[in-house]
Write a protein that holds these residues in place. Structure first.
Motif, PDB file in Angstrom:
ATOM      1  N   VAL A 104       0.858  -1.187   0.000  1.00 47.61           N
ATOM      2  CA  VAL A 104       0.000   0.000   0.000  1.00 47.61           C
ATOM      3  C   VAL A 104       0.893   1.235   0.000  1.00 47.61           C
ATOM      4  O   VAL A 104       1.808   1.340   0.821  1.00 47.61           O
ATOM      5  CB  VAL A 104      -0.919   0.017   1.251  1.00 47.61           C
ATOM      6  CG1 VAL A 104      -1.726   1.308   1.320  1.00 47.61           C
ATOM      7  CG2 VAL A 104      -1.835  -1.198   1.255  1.00 47.61           C
ATOM      8  N   GLY A 105       0.610   2.184  -0.887  1.00 44.19           N
ATOM      9  CA  GLY A 105       1.349   3.453  -0.918  1.00 44.19           C
ATOM     10  C   GLY A 105       0.427   4.593  -0.541  1.00 44.19           C
ATOM     11  O   GLY A 105      -0.666   4.721  -1.100  1.00 44.19           O
ATOM     12  N   VAL A 106       0.850   5.411   0.423  1.00 42.24           N
ATOM     13  CA  VAL A 106       0.003   6.517   0.898  1.00 42.24           C
ATOM     14  C   VAL A 106       0.513   7.884   0.444  1.00 42.24           C
ATOM     15  O   VAL A 106       0.010   8.912   0.867  1.00 42.24           O
ATOM     16  CB  VAL A 106      -0.118   6.509   2.451  1.00 42.24           C
ATOM     17  CG1 VAL A 106      -0.832   5.265   2.936  1.00 42.24           C
ATOM     18  CG2 VAL A 106       1.253   6.651   3.107  1.00 42.24           C
ATOM     19  N   GLY A 107       1.542   7.891  -0.421  1.00 42.30           N
ATOM     20  CA  GLY A 107       2.134   9.159  -0.835  1.00 42.30           C
ATOM     21  C   GLY A 107       3.350   9.487   0.004  1.00 42.30           C
ATOM     22  O   GLY A 107       3.528   8.967   1.097  1.00 42.30           O
ATOM     23  N   ALA A 110       8.902   7.683  -0.105  1.00 42.17           N
ATOM     24  CA  ALA A 110       9.228   6.247  -0.099  1.00 42.17           C
ATOM     25  C   ALA A 110       8.239   5.402  -0.894  1.00 42.17           C
ATOM     26  O   ALA A 110       8.566   4.290  -1.296  1.00 42.17           O
ATOM     27  CB  ALA A 110       9.306   5.738   1.337  1.00 42.17           C
ATOM     28  N   SER A 111       7.021   5.921  -1.122  1.00 52.48           N
ATOM     29  CA  SER A 111       6.013   5.066  -1.753  1.00 52.48           C
ATOM     30  C   SER A 111       6.341   4.760  -3.210  1.00 52.48           C
ATOM     31  O   SER A 111       5.994   3.699  -3.715  1.00 52.48           O
ATOM     32  CB  SER A 111       4.607   5.666  -1.620  1.00 52.48           C
ATOM     33  OG  SER A 111       4.506   6.866  -2.340  1.00 52.48           O
ATOM     34  N   GLY A 112       7.047   5.672  -3.891  1.00 53.17           N
ATOM     35  CA  GLY A 112       7.387   5.462  -5.303  1.00 53.17           C
ATOM     36  C   GLY A 112       8.247   4.225  -5.532  1.00 53.17           C
ATOM     37  O   GLY A 112       7.818   3.272  -6.203  1.00 53.17           O
ATOM     38  N   PRO A 113       9.469   4.196  -4.959  1.00 51.99           N
ATOM     39  CA  PRO A 113      10.336   3.026  -5.168  1.00 51.99           C
ATOM     40  C   PRO A 113       9.724   1.726  -4.659  1.00 51.99           C
ATOM     41  O   PRO A 113       9.854   0.682  -5.297  1.00 51.99           O
ATOM     42  CB  PRO A 113      11.600   3.371  -4.364  1.00 51.99           C
ATOM     43  CG  PRO A 113      11.584   4.834  -4.203  1.00 51.99           C
ATOM     44  CD  PRO A 113      10.154   5.259  -4.213  1.00 51.99           C
ATOM     45  N   LEU A 114       9.020   1.790  -3.511  1.00 48.54           N
ATOM     46  CA  LEU A 114       8.464   0.559  -2.930  1.00 48.54           C
ATOM     47  C   LEU A 114       7.362  -0.019  -3.815  1.00 48.54           C
ATOM     48  O   LEU A 114       7.358  -1.214  -4.126  1.00 48.54           O
ATOM     49  CB  LEU A 114       7.945   0.843  -1.512  1.00 48.54           C
ATOM     50  CG  LEU A 114       7.604  -0.339  -0.600  1.00 48.54           C
ATOM     51  CD1 LEU A 114       6.294  -1.014  -0.950  1.00 48.54           C
ATOM     52  CD2 LEU A 114       8.733  -1.381  -0.516  1.00 48.54           C
ATOM     53  N   GLY A 135      -0.612  13.541  -7.753  1.00 49.73           N
ATOM     54  CA  GLY A 135       0.796  13.898  -7.957  1.00 49.73           C
ATOM     55  C   GLY A 135       1.417  13.043  -9.055  1.00 49.73           C
ATOM     56  O   GLY A 135       0.884  11.994  -9.433  1.00 49.73           O
ATOM     57  N   ILE A 136       2.566  13.477  -9.520  1.00 42.23           N
ATOM     58  CA  ILE A 136       3.221  12.815 -10.655  1.00 42.23           C
ATOM     59  C   ILE A 136       3.591  11.367 -10.340  1.00 42.23           C
ATOM     60  O   ILE A 136       3.432  10.474 -11.180  1.00 42.23           O
ATOM     61  CB  ILE A 136       4.450  13.641 -11.131  1.00 42.23           C
ATOM     62  CG1 ILE A 136       4.976  13.103 -12.460  1.00 42.23           C
ATOM     63  CG2 ILE A 136       5.555  13.688 -10.087  1.00 42.23           C
ATOM     64  CD1 ILE A 136       5.872  14.093 -13.191  1.00 42.23           C
ATOM     65  N   THR A 137       4.059  11.095  -9.098  1.00 45.08           N
ATOM     66  CA  THR A 137       4.455   9.727  -8.736  1.00 45.08           C
ATOM     67  C   THR A 137       3.264   8.783  -8.820  1.00 45.08           C
ATOM     68  O   THR A 137       3.358   7.702  -9.399  1.00 45.08           O
ATOM     69  CB  THR A 137       5.055   9.695  -7.311  1.00 45.08           C
ATOM     70  OG1 THR A 137       6.109  10.659  -7.243  1.00 45.08           O
ATOM     71  CG2 THR A 137       5.604   8.339  -6.958  1.00 45.08           C
ATOM     72  N   ASN A 138       2.140   9.204  -8.245  1.00 42.10           N
ATOM     73  CA  ASN A 138       0.952   8.340  -8.258  1.00 42.10           C
ATOM     74  C   ASN A 138       0.398   8.143  -9.667  1.00 42.10           C
ATOM     75  O   ASN A 138      -0.139   7.083  -9.980  1.00 42.10           O
ATOM     76  CB  ASN A 138      -0.128   8.881  -7.321  1.00 42.10           C
ATOM     77  CG  ASN A 138       0.128   8.474  -5.881  1.00 42.10           C
ATOM     78  OD1 ASN A 138       1.029   7.681  -5.593  1.00 42.10           O
ATOM     79  ND2 ASN A 138      -0.646   9.012  -4.958  1.00 42.10           N
ATOM     80  N   LYS A 139       0.532   9.160 -10.519  1.00 41.05           N
ATOM     81  CA  LYS A 139       0.074   9.000 -11.908  1.00 41.05           C
ATOM     82  C   LYS A 139       0.894   7.912 -12.599  1.00 41.05           C
ATOM     83  O   LYS A 139       0.355   7.074 -13.316  1.00 41.05           O
ATOM     84  CB  LYS A 139       0.207  10.324 -12.671  1.00 41.05           C
ATOM     85  CG  LYS A 139      -0.910  11.290 -12.399  1.00 41.05           C
ATOM     86  CD  LYS A 139      -0.866  12.429 -13.399  1.00 41.05           C
ATOM     87  CE  LYS A 139      -1.026  13.757 -12.703  1.00 41.05           C
ATOM     88  NZ  LYS A 139      -0.747  14.908 -13.526  1.00 41.05           N
TER      89      LYS A 139
END
Length: 370
Positions: A104-107, A110-114, A135-139
């Motif tokens: 699960v990534g919450v933003g 650290a959530s991007g690489p994981l 945000g760009i990472t979540n997109k």
């Protein structure tokens, strides 16, 4: 959801701010509630707030050496690709060792690489997008994620529609439980129940524009016989105390940090706040008439977009950060004197509240790994 689900192993990644960390801990607590045997591992960014807050909540956390991109030209940006690659390598080894059923990534950094590593290793992943603007990472991650939990309408503009689940943002339950606490709150803050009270939330470190506007407007609040509960944050606390000295005991209560936010909400007739996703979700649930001052210092100006989603439904008033010094105090005083407007804002913001968000997200985690 079944009161007892099977035991699972979940990695929760992200952090950086309370707005990311508190929802993450809420999700972990709900996973433990439905099965106390479930195992949870947090992955955060070294040196960030989560490395302290997560262990304090009773969970194990591993840190990645990752930082965000600097928005102005900065030599530190040159090392970012190498940091990301080394973090993905470390994330893969964490996943290999922990063997999660879901990630699960919450933003947060650290959530991007994981989540990227999890998707490469065929671990089902879920994104919890808290804001009204992705945000760009979540997109980027959304292409690989199995589920995307959101809190605002219109998120299909950023994510594949079939992956989206409307869950709302998990909030700290103790904070929103304000029923029947007004008398206790008046005693706690030493306030007069016959006077109107404005709660000013200047953030944990201090929102400069809000604090400056309130400091310059203390005379006006006093002239209108309005009480203030003012969380100034650590950085502005000394200046706020100094400015309030001349008003003596005239109902101006300044705190660097308010530990009993439930009582702060309970005593407030009107709230002045930033427009972070967690703050907005709390305000929806406590249904307080509010003036939002979005922070301009956040990625893609997402706080303004969060606030506008509510302004468009006549659920809050908005004062832009650049105009706070001239407009904020007058707007707040105007609102506290207008009971009809308060009623409209309170009714409209409460319609947007989504309850049991952590429970809904945990349901999505279980359905994703079936």
């Amino acid at each position: 959801m079944n009161s007892q689900q099977r035991k699972i192993k979940v990695i929760i990644s992200g952090g950086g701010t309370g707005g990311h960390i508190f929802p993450a801990i809420s999700i972990a607590n709900e996973l433990k509630r439905v099965n106390a045997e479930s195992e949870i591992l947090f992955v955060g960014a070294e040196g960030r707030m989560e490395m302290e807050k997560v262990p304090a909540a009773g969970y194990k956390i591993v840190g990645l050496r990752i930082t965000g991109i600097q928005r102005k030209f900065d030599l530190r940006n040159l090392s970012l690709p190498f940091k990301v690659i080394s973090c993905i390598v470390k994330a893969r080894s964490i996943i290999n060792e922990f063997k999660p059923d879901a990630a699960v990534g919450v933003g947060g950094y650290a959530s991007g690489p994981l989540l990227y590593a999890a998707s490469m290793m065929k671990v089902p992943s879920l994104i919890q997008e808290q804001n009204s603007f992705a945000g760009i990472t979540n997109k980027i991650l959304s292409k690989r994620a199995k589920k995307i939990c959101v809190a605002y309408d219109g998120m299909q503009n950023y994510f594949p529609k079939k992956k989206i689940a409307m869950t709302g943002n998990p909030v700290r339950q103790d904070v929103i439980n304000i029923q029947g606490k007004k008398e206790e709150a008046l005693t706690y803050f030493n306030l007069d129940g016959n006077k109107k009270t404005i709660l000013v939330i200047g953030g944990s470190l201090g929102a400069l524009s809000i604090n400056e506007a309130v400091r310059n407007g203390l005379q006006k609040f006093a002239a209108h016989d309005i009480q203030l509960v003012w969380q100034s944050g650590k950085n502005s606390f000394a200046g706020a105390k100094e400015a309030a000295k001349e008003f003596g005991a005239k109902g101006i209560r300044i705190h660097d940090f308010i530990s009993r936010m439930d009582l702060a909400y309970a005593v407030a007739d009107v709230v002045v706040s930033r427009a972070g996703a967690s703050s907005v979700s709390e305000l929806e649930l406590v249904a307080k008439p509010s003036v939002l001052v979005p922070s301009p210092n956040v990625a893609e100006d997402h706080q303004t977009k969060n606030a506008m989603a509510l302004v468009n439904k006549e659920a809050v008033l908005l004062v832009r950060d650049s105009e706070a010094n001239g407009k904020l105090v007058n707007t707040a005083i105007g609102l506290i004197g207008d009971s009809e407007k308060q009623k409209v804002l309170s009714e409209n913001i409460s319609k947007l509240a989504m309850r049991n968000s952590a429970e809904r997200i945990v349901e999505e985690i279980y359905s994703m790994i079936k």
